[in-house]
Design a protein around this motif. Sequence first.
Motif, short mmCIF file in Angstrom:
data_model
loop_
_atom_site.label_atom_id
_atom_site.label_comp_id
_atom_site.label_asym_id
_atom_site.label_seq_id
_atom_site.Cartn_x
_atom_site.Cartn_y
_atom_site.Cartn_z
N ILE A 38 32.02 23.46 -45.49
CA ILE A 38 31.26 23.44 -44.23
C ILE A 38 29.77 23.63 -44.52
O ILE A 38 28.92 22.96 -43.92
CB ILE A 38 31.77 24.54 -43.27
N TYR A 39 29.45 24.52 -45.44
CA TYR A 39 28.05 24.74 -45.81
C TYR A 39 27.44 23.48 -46.43
O TYR A 39 26.32 23.09 -46.10
CB TYR A 39 27.94 25.92 -46.78
N HIS A 40 28.18 22.82 -47.30
CA HIS A 40 27.68 21.58 -47.91
C HIS A 40 27.55 20.47 -46.86
O HIS A 40 26.60 19.67 -46.93
CB HIS A 40 28.60 21.13 -49.04
N LEU A 41 28.44 20.40 -45.90
CA LEU A 41 28.32 19.43 -44.82
C LEU A 41 27.06 19.69 -44.00
O LEU A 41 26.34 18.76 -43.65
CB LEU A 41 29.57 19.46 -43.93
N ASN A 42 26.79 20.94 -43.71
CA ASN A 42 25.58 21.31 -42.98
C ASN A 42 24.32 20.91 -43.75
O ASN A 42 23.37 20.37 -43.17
CB ASN A 42 25.59 22.81 -42.69
N LEU A 43 24.32 21.15 -45.04
CA LEU A 43 23.17 20.75 -45.87
C LEU A 43 23.01 19.23 -45.88
O LEU A 43 21.89 18.71 -45.81
CB LEU A 43 23.35 21.25 -47.31
N PHE A 44 24.11 18.51 -45.97
CA PHE A 44 24.05 17.05 -46.02
C PHE A 44 23.50 16.47 -44.72
O PHE A 44 22.71 15.52 -44.73
CB PHE A 44 25.45 16.49 -46.31
N ILE A 45 23.90 17.03 -43.58
CA ILE A 45 23.38 16.57 -42.29
C ILE A 45 21.88 16.85 -42.21
O ILE A 45 21.11 16.00 -41.74
CB ILE A 45 24.14 17.23 -41.13
N ALA A 46 21.43 18.00 -42.67
CA ALA A 46 20.00 18.30 -42.68
C ALA A 46 19.26 17.36 -43.63
O ALA A 46 18.12 16.97 -43.36
CB ALA A 46 19.76 19.75 -43.08
N PHE A 47 19.90 16.96 -44.71
CA PHE A 47 19.30 16.04 -45.67
C PHE A 47 19.14 14.65 -45.06
O PHE A 47 18.18 13.94 -45.35
CB PHE A 47 20.18 15.98 -46.93
N LEU A 48 20.05 14.23 -44.20
CA LEU A 48 20.01 12.92 -43.58
C LEU A 48 19.11 12.85 -42.35
O LEU A 48 18.78 11.78 -41.88
CB LEU A 48 21.41 12.47 -43.16
N SER A 49 18.73 14.01 -41.82
CA SER A 49 17.95 14.05 -40.58
C SER A 49 16.46 13.99 -40.85
O SER A 49 15.98 14.51 -41.86
CB SER A 49 18.25 15.34 -39.82
N PRO A 50 15.69 13.37 -39.93
CA PRO A 50 14.23 13.36 -40.09
C PRO A 50 13.64 14.73 -39.79
O PRO A 50 14.24 15.53 -39.07
CB PRO A 50 13.77 12.32 -39.08
N LYS A 51 12.47 14.98 -40.37
CA LYS A 51 11.82 16.27 -40.18
C LYS A 51 11.50 16.52 -38.71
O LYS A 51 11.70 17.61 -38.20
CB LYS A 51 10.54 16.34 -41.02
N VAL A 52 10.98 15.51 -38.04
CA VAL A 52 10.70 15.60 -36.61
C VAL A 52 11.72 14.73 -35.89
O VAL A 52 11.77 13.51 -36.10
CB VAL A 52 9.27 15.11 -36.30
N ASP A 53 12.56 15.35 -35.08
CA ASP A 53 13.62 14.63 -34.39
C ASP A 53 13.03 13.73 -33.32
O ASP A 53 12.37 14.22 -32.39
CB ASP A 53 14.61 15.61 -33.77
N PRO A 54 13.23 12.40 -33.40
CA PRO A 54 12.64 11.49 -32.40
C PRO A 54 13.20 11.70 -31.00
O PRO A 54 12.55 11.36 -30.03
CB PRO A 54 12.99 10.09 -32.92
N SER A 55 14.39 12.26 -30.86
CA SER A 55 14.96 12.47 -29.54
C SER A 55 14.24 13.60 -28.80
O SER A 55 14.29 13.66 -27.57
CB SER A 55 16.45 12.78 -29.63
N LEU A 56 13.56 14.48 -29.51
CA LEU A 56 12.86 15.59 -28.88
C LEU A 56 11.42 15.24 -28.52
O LEU A 56 10.77 16.00 -27.81
CB LEU A 56 12.87 16.81 -29.81
#
Length: 161
Positions: A38-56
Amino acid sequence: MTATRSWSQSSGNSFIFRLQKSLVAFQGWYIVTYALGIYHLNLFIAFLSPKVDPSLLDEADEGPALPTKQNEEFRPFIRRLPEFKFWHSATKGIVIAMVCTFFEVFNVPVFWPILVMYFIMLFCITMKRQIKHMIKYRYLPFTHGKRTYKGKDETGKPFAS
């Protein structure tokens, strides 16, 4: 430390963790392994996400934007979790999981197939949501080689005559 070195160190620690699990207690430590997954999945999602979320971002906000048309300026993808921090955090998680296997209190008896099915379900749902987000905001977190630019055509002559 380079990203390649971090990657290889993390892979080595993961191999040692799996070897230790198989040698010390082949049956058990499912909660520790599940928490590490679960921790590695959380890290992987953060790795795939942009620094500034365009939806926000609001449309009126002049924050960083990813190009959506061919003639817009190229801005590289900036990750929320850089690659080095990703591998460093993954390695720390593996080391902490290895330390947890030395204490019997973390060897909680569970029915492991339920944990495996829950993890697979969680992975699929999370990745589906992340891929939809990537498609909606048109960003790709991976690059395929170095970006090249074409210059003027060379005539092949070193000096102008």
